[in-house]
Design an enzyme around this catalytic site. Structure first.
Site, PDB file in Angstrom:
ATOM      1  N   LYS A  13       0.839  -1.214   0.000  1.00 11.57           N
ATOM      2  CA  LYS A  13       0.000   0.000   0.000  1.00 11.57           C
ATOM      3  C   LYS A  13       0.870   1.260   0.000  1.00 11.57           C
ATOM      4  O   LYS A  13       0.674   2.158  -0.811  1.00 11.57           O
ATOM      5  CB  LYS A  13      -0.939   0.028   1.223  1.00 11.57           C
ATOM      6  N   ARG A  88     -10.009   1.366   8.730  1.00  7.01           N
ATOM      7  CA  ARG A  88      -9.485   0.029   8.994  1.00  7.01           C
ATOM      8  C   ARG A  88     -10.489  -0.842   9.726  1.00  7.01           C
ATOM      9  O   ARG A  88     -10.159  -1.949  10.119  1.00  7.01           O
ATOM     10  CB  ARG A  88      -8.255   0.181   9.855  1.00  7.01           C
ATOM     11  N   ARG A 127      11.460  -5.882   4.537  1.00 10.02           N
ATOM     12  CA  ARG A 127      11.253  -4.430   4.362  1.00 10.02           C
ATOM     13  C   ARG A 127      12.252  -3.599   5.171  1.00 10.02           C
ATOM     14  O   ARG A 127      12.530  -3.890   6.330  1.00 10.02           O
ATOM     15  CB  ARG A 127       9.837  -4.051   4.793  1.00 10.02           C
ATOM     16  N   ARG A 161      10.956  -1.832  10.968  1.00 16.30           N
ATOM     17  CA  ARG A 161       9.926  -1.371  11.906  1.00 16.30           C
ATOM     18  C   ARG A 161       9.782  -2.294  13.109  1.00 16.30           C
ATOM     19  O   ARG A 161       9.909  -3.508  12.970  1.00 16.30           O
ATOM     20  CB  ARG A 161       8.578  -1.295  11.160  1.00 16.30           C
ATOM     21  N   ARG A 172      -1.113  -8.815  13.229  1.00 21.29           N
ATOM     22  CA  ARG A 172      -1.623  -7.804  12.286  1.00 21.29           C
ATOM     23  C   ARG A 172      -2.450  -8.452  11.179  1.00 21.29           C
ATOM     24  O   ARG A 172      -3.466  -7.893  10.747  1.00 21.29           O
ATOM     25  CB  ARG A 172      -0.452  -7.002  11.695  1.00 21.29           C
TER      26      ARG A 172
HETATM   27  P1  AP5 Z   1       4.769  -1.679   1.801  1.00 19.98           P
HETATM   28  O1  AP5 Z   1       4.447  -0.770   0.659  1.00 19.98           O
HETATM   29  O2  AP5 Z   1       5.569  -1.110   2.920  1.00 19.98           O
HETATM   30  O3  AP5 Z   1       3.432  -2.401   2.334  1.00 19.98           O
HETATM   31  P2  AP5 Z   1       2.177  -1.841   3.115  1.00 19.98           P
HETATM   32  O4  AP5 Z   1       0.957  -2.464   2.535  1.00 19.98           O
HETATM   33  O5  AP5 Z   1       2.217  -0.334   3.170  1.00 19.98           O
HETATM   34  O6  AP5 Z   1       2.444  -2.507   4.517  1.00 19.98           O
HETATM   35  P3  AP5 Z   1       2.328  -1.976   5.998  1.00 19.98           P
HETATM   36  O7  AP5 Z   1       2.956  -3.046   6.843  1.00 19.98           O
HETATM   37  O8  AP5 Z   1       2.879  -0.583   6.132  1.00 19.98           O
HETATM   38  O9  AP5 Z   1       0.817  -1.973   6.210  1.00 19.98           O
HETATM   39  P4  AP5 Z   1       0.080  -1.993   7.530  1.00 19.98           P
HETATM   40  O10 AP5 Z   1      -1.305  -1.783   7.082  1.00 19.98           O
HETATM   41  O11 AP5 Z   1       0.342  -3.172   8.376  1.00 19.98           O
HETATM   42  O12 AP5 Z   1       0.806  -0.809   8.353  1.00 19.98           O
HETATM   43  P5  AP5 Z   1       0.387   0.684   8.742  1.00 19.98           P
HETATM   44  O13 AP5 Z   1       1.592   1.497   8.759  1.00 19.98           O
HETATM   45  O14 AP5 Z   1      -0.800   1.133   7.973  1.00 19.98           O
HETATM   46  O15 AP5 Z   1       5.516  -2.961   1.191  1.00 19.98           O
HETATM   47  C1  AP5 Z   1       6.018  -3.992   2.026  1.00 19.98           C
HETATM   48  C2  AP5 Z   1       7.385  -4.485   1.496  1.00 19.98           C
HETATM   49  O16 AP5 Z   1       7.176  -5.128   0.231  1.00 19.98           O
HETATM   50  C3  AP5 Z   1       8.419  -3.365   1.228  1.00 19.98           C
HETATM   51  O17 AP5 Z   1       9.684  -3.832   1.608  1.00 19.98           O
HETATM   52  C4  AP5 Z   1       8.355  -3.146  -0.290  1.00 19.98           C
HETATM   53  O18 AP5 Z   1       9.612  -2.735  -0.809  1.00 19.98           O
HETATM   54  C5  AP5 Z   1       7.971  -4.536  -0.784  1.00 19.98           C
HETATM   55  N1  AP5 Z   1       7.145  -4.501  -2.003  1.00 19.98           N
HETATM   56  C6  AP5 Z   1       6.104  -3.655  -2.264  1.00 19.98           C
HETATM   57  N2  AP5 Z   1       5.555  -3.936  -3.465  1.00 19.98           N
HETATM   58  C7  AP5 Z   1       6.269  -5.005  -3.969  1.00 19.98           C
HETATM   59  C8  AP5 Z   1       6.189  -5.755  -5.171  1.00 19.98           C
HETATM   60  N3  AP5 Z   1       5.278  -5.490  -6.131  1.00 19.98           N
HETATM   61  N4  AP5 Z   1       7.063  -6.778  -5.351  1.00 19.98           N
HETATM   62  C9  AP5 Z   1       7.997  -7.066  -4.400  1.00 19.98           C
HETATM   63  N5  AP5 Z   1       8.122  -6.384  -3.238  1.00 19.98           N
HETATM   64  C10 AP5 Z   1       7.267  -5.361  -3.032  1.00 19.98           C
HETATM   65  O19 AP5 Z   1      -0.136   0.444  10.246  1.00 19.98           O
HETATM   66  C11 AP5 Z   1       0.728   0.089  11.290  1.00 19.98           C
HETATM   67  C12 AP5 Z   1      -0.029   0.105  12.606  1.00 19.98           C
HETATM   68  O20 AP5 Z   1      -0.535   1.427  12.869  1.00 19.98           O
HETATM   69  C13 AP5 Z   1      -1.265  -0.798  12.703  1.00 19.98           C
HETATM   70  O21 AP5 Z   1      -0.934  -2.121  13.040  1.00 19.98           O
HETATM   71  C14 AP5 Z   1      -2.081  -0.077  13.797  1.00 19.98           C
HETATM   72  O22 AP5 Z   1      -1.580  -0.373  15.096  1.00 19.98           O
HETATM   73  C15 AP5 Z   1      -1.811   1.391  13.504  1.00 19.98           C
HETATM   74  N6  AP5 Z   1      -2.814   1.979  12.602  1.00 19.98           N
HETATM   75  C16 AP5 Z   1      -2.592   2.522  11.369  1.00 19.98           C
HETATM   76  N7  AP5 Z   1      -3.748   2.962  10.831  1.00 19.98           N
HETATM   77  C17 AP5 Z   1      -4.730   2.698  11.732  1.00 19.98           C
HETATM   78  C18 AP5 Z   1      -6.149   2.883  11.746  1.00 19.98           C
HETATM   79  N8  AP5 Z   1      -6.802   3.437  10.707  1.00 19.98           N
HETATM   80  N9  AP5 Z   1      -6.841   2.495  12.849  1.00 19.98           N
HETATM   81  C19 AP5 Z   1      -6.211   1.943  13.914  1.00 19.98           C
HETATM   82  N10 AP5 Z   1      -4.874   1.708  13.948  1.00 19.98           N
HETATM   83  C20 AP5 Z   1      -4.136   2.082  12.877  1.00 19.98           C
END
Ligand code: AP5
Ligand code: ZN
Length: 217
Positions: A13, A88, A127, A161, A172
């Site tokens: 994402k 979410r 990552r 992270r 997660r």
């Molecule tokens: P990346 O782009 O980093 O993936 P992502 O989908 O953004 O993954 P996240 O882990 O950041 O998502 P998340 O939803 O768990 O975390 P968030 O920060 O929102 O890609 C991943 C890896 O793959 C990278 O190394 C990249 O290089 C590689 N890659 C990408 N595309 C590729 C491809 N095509 N081929 C090969 N490799 C590829 O949330 C974290 C925490 O914050 C949550 O757990 C929660 O505690 C809190 N939080 C955030 N938002 C909320 C909310 N709305 N409500 C409540 N809590 C929240």
């Protein structure tokens, strides 16, 4: 355009949002990035969010919704935005609908990134993120930096992270299935969901996403 990006942790994402936001000239709003910025600045909001994030659980809605609302009220988001990681759960989706109703605007699309679970586990394990800018995302095998541990874009230090440990990733993923996936049905009922396979090269996924979004303008 007003777009919501949805998909499991590690689906790509953040990676896609950086390209899509640039292509579409809209701000990329990531609640995860906003929480991480608050944590590194030591704010009260960051202190409240930290324990939930470290455990892989959702930060409580009242904190998250207020933060998202505040960000969406900034001038750069008036004409559109790409939401990454928000909403979410169904409660957050309802709150977002209420916010948009107040402004007399609507979402254009909910882009759902589909990736098999074994792939997201591999993506998260490898990552590495830049300390200077969370949009600078690498992968030790799939998208390695030229020099190990150093950001190609700005020379910043790359780090892993805290919530990317194997145990927290499992939590997660479970939270995603039980709490976040139901928003896909919620938005499907509004005719907004476009699902794309998110396997393949980063640029291939971006092309697929841009093509899928054409029908939503
Ligand atoms: P990346 O782009 O980093 O993936 P992502 O989908 O953004 O993954 P996240 O882990 O950041 O998502 P998340 O939803 O768990 O975390 P968030 O920060 O929102 O890609 C991943 C890896 O793959 C990278 O190394 C990249 O290089 C590689 N890659 C990408 N595309 C590729 C491809 N095509 N081929 C090969 N490799 C590829 O949330 C974290 C925490 O914050 C949550 O757990 C929660 O505690 C809190 N939080 C955030 N938002 C909320 C909310 N709305 N409500 C409540 N809590 C929240
Ligand atoms: Zn960098």
């Amino acid at each position: 355009m007003r777009i919501v990006l949805v998909g499991p942790p590690g689906a790509g994402k953040g990676t896609q949002a950086a390209y899509l936001a640039r292509n579409l000239s809209i701000p990329h709003i990531s609640t995860g990035d906003l929480f991480r910025a608050n944590i590194s600045q030591g704010t009260d909001l960051g202190k409240r969010a930290r324990s939930f994030m470290d455990a892989g659980q959702l930060v409580p809605d009242e904190v998250t919704i207020a933060m998202a609302k505040d960000r969406m009220a900034q001038p750069d988001a008036v004409n559109g935005f790409l939401l990454d990681g928000f909403p979410r759960n169904v409660g957050q989706a309802e709150a977002l609908d209420a916010m948009l109703d107040d402004e007399g605007v609507k979402l254009d699309a909910v882009l759902d990134l589909e990736v098999p679970e074994d792939e997201v586990v591999k993506r998260i394990a490898g990552r590495r993120i830049c300390r200077n800018d969370s949009a600078h995302v690498f992968h030790v095998a799939y998208n390695p930096p030229k020099t190990e541990g150093v950001c190609d874009a700005c020379g910043g230090e790359l780090y892993q992270r805290d919530d990317d440990s194997e145990e927290t990733v499992r939590t997660r993923l479970e939270v995603y299935h039980t709490q976040t996936e139901p928003i896909i049905d919620y938005y499907r009922a509004q005719g907004l969901v476009v699902t794309i396979p998110a396997l393949g090269k980063v640029t291939e996924v971006t092309d697929r996403a841009m093509e899928a979004l054409k029908g939503s303008e």
